[in-house]
Design a protein around this motif. Structure first.
Motif, PDB file in Angstrom:
ATOM      1  N   VAL A  49       0.833  -1.208   0.000  1.00 19.64           N
ATOM      2  CA  VAL A  49       0.000   0.000   0.000  1.00 19.64           C
ATOM      3  C   VAL A  49       0.866   1.256   0.000  1.00 19.64           C
ATOM      4  O   VAL A  49       0.580   2.234  -0.703  1.00 19.64           O
ATOM      5  CB  VAL A  49      -0.949  -0.022   1.222  1.00 19.64           C
ATOM      6  N   GLU A  50       1.944   1.249   0.786  1.00 19.17           N
ATOM      7  CA  GLU A  50       2.844   2.413   0.807  1.00 19.17           C
ATOM      8  C   GLU A  50       3.466   2.653  -0.559  1.00 19.17           C
ATOM      9  O   GLU A  50       3.605   3.799  -0.999  1.00 19.17           O
ATOM     10  CB  GLU A  50       3.929   2.200   1.866  1.00 19.17           C
ATOM     11  N   LYS A  51       3.848   1.580  -1.226  1.00 21.09           N
ATOM     12  CA  LYS A  51       4.429   1.740  -2.560  1.00 21.09           C
ATOM     13  C   LYS A  51       3.404   2.315  -3.539  1.00 21.09           C
ATOM     14  O   LYS A  51       3.718   3.204  -4.333  1.00 21.09           O
ATOM     15  CB  LYS A  51       4.937   0.392  -3.055  1.00 21.09           C
ATOM     16  N   LYS A  52       2.166   1.819  -3.491  1.00 23.95           N
ATOM     17  CA  LYS A  52       1.134   2.331  -4.387  1.00 23.95           C
ATOM     18  C   LYS A  52       0.846   3.800  -4.105  1.00 23.95           C
ATOM     19  O   LYS A  52       0.652   4.601  -5.042  1.00 23.95           O
ATOM     20  CB  LYS A  52      -0.140   1.504  -4.226  1.00 23.95           C
ATOM     21  N   ARG A  53       0.839   4.171  -2.833  1.00 22.03           N
ATOM     22  CA  ARG A  53       0.607   5.583  -2.509  1.00 22.03           C
ATOM     23  C   ARG A  53       1.766   6.460  -2.981  1.00 22.03           C
ATOM     24  O   ARG A  53       1.562   7.573  -3.459  1.00 22.03           O
ATOM     25  CB  ARG A  53       0.414   5.732  -0.999  1.00 22.03           C
ATOM     26  N   ARG A  54       2.999   5.945  -2.820  1.00 20.83           N
ATOM     27  CA  ARG A  54       4.157   6.697  -3.305  1.00 20.83           C
ATOM     28  C   ARG A  54       4.111   6.860  -4.822  1.00 20.83           C
ATOM     29  O   ARG A  54       4.414   7.927  -5.366  1.00 20.83           O
ATOM     30  CB  ARG A  54       5.435   5.982  -2.861  1.00 20.83           C
ATOM     31  N   MET A  55       3.720   5.818  -5.512  1.00 19.21           N
ATOM     32  CA  MET A  55       3.584   5.899  -6.960  1.00 19.21           C
ATOM     33  C   MET A  55       2.497   6.885  -7.352  1.00 19.21           C
ATOM     34  O   MET A  55       2.642   7.630  -8.329  1.00 19.21           O
ATOM     35  CB  MET A  55       3.273   4.516  -7.534  1.00 19.21           C
ATOM     36  N   GLN A  56       1.413   6.934  -6.595  1.00 18.40           N
ATOM     37  CA  GLN A  56       0.336   7.864  -6.902  1.00 18.40           C
ATOM     38  C   GLN A  56       0.789   9.308  -6.724  1.00 18.40           C
ATOM     39  O   GLN A  56       0.436  10.187  -7.517  1.00 18.40           O
ATOM     40  CB  GLN A  56      -0.875   7.578  -6.010  1.00 18.40           C
TER      41      GLN A  56
END
Length: 884
Positions: A667-674
């Motif tokens: 989830v942290e990676k997806k948020r960082r990508m967003q």
């Protein structure tokens, strides 16, 4: 002994500025490339076509991930494919443009122009020209009779006729036949049409003023020529021959069919008082004699322009010559000859063989190539606009107001031109279409001009307005030169694909904007010195007579140098100009040129560190070509774990089956990508589930929020409903159902080394198999894969905590030495602090004593002041009583 013999390293004193500068350079050198930040987005997004054609792949070509190029469906592969075809197309465009420009040029054009210049100037082998002998009005008429007429009416015995041109008169059955005549001794140049003389005059008392001392003798004055002072008044004498009436009547530019021309004293318009010399030589002498007799040239005359056109039959070159005689307000007359030469196929398309046919083929071919190039550029602008807006531009404009619609083109151009090579594309397209418009305009003007039709052209009694046709061709040729140099300069954009030229390209891209600012500063300095030199030397040196000339001279002095005039330093001379010249030398040569070198060197030092070539890294374009070649043969070069031999259930796993740590990391990676996507691409939604959950969280009360009122406090104390422990890994329910592919999980494990350490495996497929395995029964209790992993982790932690407390700590000499040095340094700092603090306390005590003394002294001064005032009052009172 060896340590003592070693040379001591030179220590550089550190200060705040030096430390900040070094830190800044290190941070600049370590700045992450956008290609690395967006790497995950390229792999995760479904809309891969959005990134195709993006300029970042040119700007950060060296940072393209090599491993992703092997995947033919990756963003890197698609962009390299587009870049490869773009490079090949541009090389073809540049080659065709160069061949087209080369085909239009010819040595014969230059030689024909020089031959006509020398012919009408009357120059000998020593460079002495008879036209330079014209210094007054009488010299002008002498030149017209002794030089112009004999040269323009060359007599030949038995010369063949060039053409048979028929002139038909109404109500007459006897037409006249004319033939163009040769000029010159070689019989290779044919005069096309008549020779036209045009005069430009000025109005009296315009731009000047007569002194009252001589106004009774000279009531009028006549200034230099400008378009505002041009006289249009008819001045034909009463008894002048009627056939000269046209020479004394003003005609506009369209009637005169001539163009503006610049001379040594100014710019002269295409209008004026004109007349054509007759085809007969004796009639020409008579006309010149009558014009001289009836004062066609007088004190209002400022210029006489003679225009004629010749055709060189040997090389098919048309030369338009203009002979200008300028009559200055000072009474001087000077002559000047200007010639322009153009190959004949510039005036009409030719399908005959040779270079004319080749030029026409290139003409059509370039139209096709540049139309394709225009479509490609517009597509790039559309892509830039789409990435900038995050939606279709047309739909965006429909929903926007008029203010947004008006500013929209400028915003798009700003975003597009942020990459400097796109500006080069617009220069290329602009210069090409302008050049072609000039050429097509020439074709249409030739077909619309009656005097240039095939059955009339060359008629000796009609004027041929070739100057109007050659002027746009000259401008088009200048634009073609700009087009050619821009095409070759843009080649640097594609040289970044080679490691040998990449550093040079990056330096040019980095220092381009800084050099533009530097050039503006340089031009301002040059202009200031041009004004100074024009004022100081304009009256004595012709090179500095005007600000424009002084500017050009000073600019070229920067390259060629300047010979110092010894008269500047003679006794009695004004020393101000030598001082200004020395200031120019100091500021330009010793300051500004070194600033230029400093800009380039600073950019080089930064670029050489940031864009250092990795010798172990392959060239992305070579890897693409190799991959594309194998793809054409139906072969794949993917080297990672193949998914072809895996089961379908091993290719993905739902997030809820994974441990909480993996969920949180994902989830942290997806948020960082967003966040990265929001900063670089508008409208790109990579994690819509989390965006919806965050909106819900903003509208709800969290367990961590403080109560806002007293009622909330009592409600929380009395109500036990809703009380639940805070989750360590708070993952939205909608996200838990999300499928994580094997490739995504593998990239997450490669980026975070703690995950393989916790899970005990390094392959994503093993993780999927492990956590998709069914639960087992141990001691009557169901054990899932997550519980088994937790037990394993707790066992490792327990093992690490089992350390004997009484075990001796190993003695490491290096650590002991460092600790002693740190202790000594802390003690030294503490002692210095005590000494400094003691000094501050002592200084404060001394200052306090002085303040006490100052206060006591002020009290004494106040007391003395009061005593003096009391004595003054008493004396004043005693004097008043004595007077009474």
């Amino acid at each position: 002994m060896d340590d003592k013999n070693k040379k001591k390293k030179h220590s550089v004193p550190l200060n705040r500025d030096l430390v900040m500068k070094r830190l800044h350079h290190r941070q600049e050198g370590k700045k992450a490339s956008p290609m690395l930040l967006l790497k995950d987005i390229f792999e995760e997004t479904d809309d891969k076509d959005r990134f195709v054609g993006d300029i970042m792949f040119w700007k950060y070509f060296e940072d393209i991930d090599i491993n992703r190029i092997y995947h033919t469906n990756s963003v890197e592969y698609r962009n390299l494919k587009v870049m490869c075809f773009e490079t090949l197309f541009y090389l073809f465009l540049m080659l065709c443009t160069t061949l087209y420009a080369y085909n239009l040029q010819s040595q014969n054009v230059f030689e024909g122009r020089i031959e006509q210049l020398n012919y009408w100037r009357g120059c000998d082998t020593g460079g002495n020209c008879r036209i330079q002998r014209v210094t007054d009005v009488q010299g002008f008429w002498n030149w017209m009779n002794s030089e112009l007429v004999p040269k323009a009416y060359t007599e030949y015995q038995g010369a063949p006729k060039v053409a048979q041109l028929e002139t038909v008169f109404q109500n007459s059955g006897f037409p006249l036949y004319w033939s163009p005549r040769y000029i010159g001794t070689t019989r290779s140049n044919v005069l096309l049409g008549a020779l036209r003389m045009r005069q430009l005059r000025v109005k009296p008392n315009q731009g000047c003023m007569v002194s009252k001392l001589v106004q009774h003798v000279y009531p009028n004055c006549y200034a230099g020529y400008t378009s505002a002072r041009e006289s249009q008044e008819e001045f034909m004498p009463r008894f002048a021959p009627t056939y000269l009436a046209q020479a004394y009547k003003w005609s506009d530019k369209a009637t005169a069919k001539q163009t503006s021309i610049s001379g040594a004293s100014g710019e002269y318009d295409g209008a004026g008082f004109f007349i054509d010399l007759p085809a007969n030589k004796s009639h020409a002498y008579t006309m010149l004699s009558d014009l001289h007799k009836w004062r066609w040239v007088d004190q209002l005359t400022r210029a006489v322009v003679l225009e004629l056109t010749t055709y060189n039959t040997n090389v098919d070159v048309i030369i338009n010559s203009m002979i200008i005689f300028e009559f200055t307000p000072n009474g001087a007359v000077s002559g000047l000859v200007k010639s322009n030469a153009v190959r004949i196929f510039f005036f009409t398309p030719s399908l005959q063989g040779g270079q004319a046919l080749t030029a026409f083929i290139f003409f059509i071919m370039l139209w096709i190539i540049y139309v394709i190039f225009t479509c490609w550029t517009l597509w790039l602008m559309y892509k830039t606009c789409f990435n900038y807006l995050g939606q279709n531009p047309w739909g965006y404009l429909k929903r926007s107001g008029w203010v947004v619609r008006l500013t929209f083109p400028f915003r798009v151009l700003y975003q597009f031109y942020r990459y400097g090579w796109n500006f080069a594309d617009m220069i290329i397209l602009g210069t090409f279409y302008a050049h072609m418009i000039f050429r097509v305009t020439t074709f249409t003007n030739v077909s619309a001009e009656p005097a240039l039709q095939k059955d009339v052209i060359g008629h000796p009694e009609m004027f041929m307005p070739f100057a109007k046709l050659i002027e746009p061709l000259t401008l088009g040729n200048n634009l073609l030169a700009l087009l050619a140099i821009t095409c070759w300069i843009k080649l640097f954009k594609y040289l970044c694909m080679s490691s040998y030229f990449r550093l040079l390209v990056r330096i040019l891209e980095s220092c381009g904007a800084r050099l533009v600012v530097y050039c503006v500063l340089l031009l301002v300095v040059f202009f200031g010195f041009a004004v100074a030199f024009s004022i100081g030397l304009g009256n004595t040196d012709e090179k500095f007579s005007t600000i424009e000339k002084a500017f050009l001279v000073l600019f070229f002095l920067l390259i060629d140098g300047f010979g110092v005039d010894q008269e500047w330093f003679e006794p009695g001379k004004d020393q101000m100009m030598p001082l200004i010249f020395l200031a120019y030398i100091f500021l330009i040569y010793f300051v500004l040129l070194n600033i230029f070198i400093a800009i380039v060197l600073d950019t080089y030092s930064m670029a050489s560190r940031v864009n250092a070539v990795d010798p172990n890294k392959q060239n992305p374009m070579i890897v693409f070509l190799h991959t594309y070649y194998n793809w054409m043969k139906g072969q794949s070069l993917v080297r990672d774990d193949s998914e072809e031999h895996m089961k379908s259930e091993e290719l993905s796993i739902t997030l809820e089956l994974l441990p909480g740590l993996i969920r949180r990391k994902w989830v942290e990676k997806k948020r960082r990508m967003q966040r990265v996507a929001d900063q670089n691409f508008a409208g790109m939604d990579l994690f819509p589930e989390d965006r919806e959950n965050q909106q819900k969280e903003r509208s709800t009360v969290s367990d961590w929020m403080l109560p806002s009122t007293q009622a909330d406090v009592f409600e929380q104390m009395t109500t036990s409903a809703g009380q639940k422990p805070i989750e360590l890994y708070d993952i939205p329910e909608s996200v838990l159902k999300k499928e994580v592919t094997r490739a995504q999980l593998q990239r997450l494990m490669d980026e975070d080394q703690s995950i393989p350490l916790v899970l005990g495996v390094r392959r994503a497929v093993d993780v999927i198999r492990k956590f998709k395995a069914p639960a087992t029964q141990e001691s009557g209790e169901t054990v899932t894969a997550v519980k088994a992993m937790q037990g394993s982790v707790f066992g490792r932690i327990d093992k690490l905590e089992r350390v004997a407390l009484d075990e001796d700590v190993p003695n490491v000499p290096m650590i002991q030495q460092i600790s002693e040095q740190m202790s000594a340094a802390v003690t030294d700092v503490r002692n210095q602090f005590r000494v400094q603090l003691t000094g501050v306390i002592e200084s404060t005590a001394v200052l306090f004593e002085h303040l006490v003394e100052l206060t006591q002294a002020l009290d004494e001064v106040r007391a003395n002041n009061d005593g003096v005032l009391e004595m003054v009052r008493n004396n004043a009172l005693a004097e008043a009583q004595g007077l009474i």
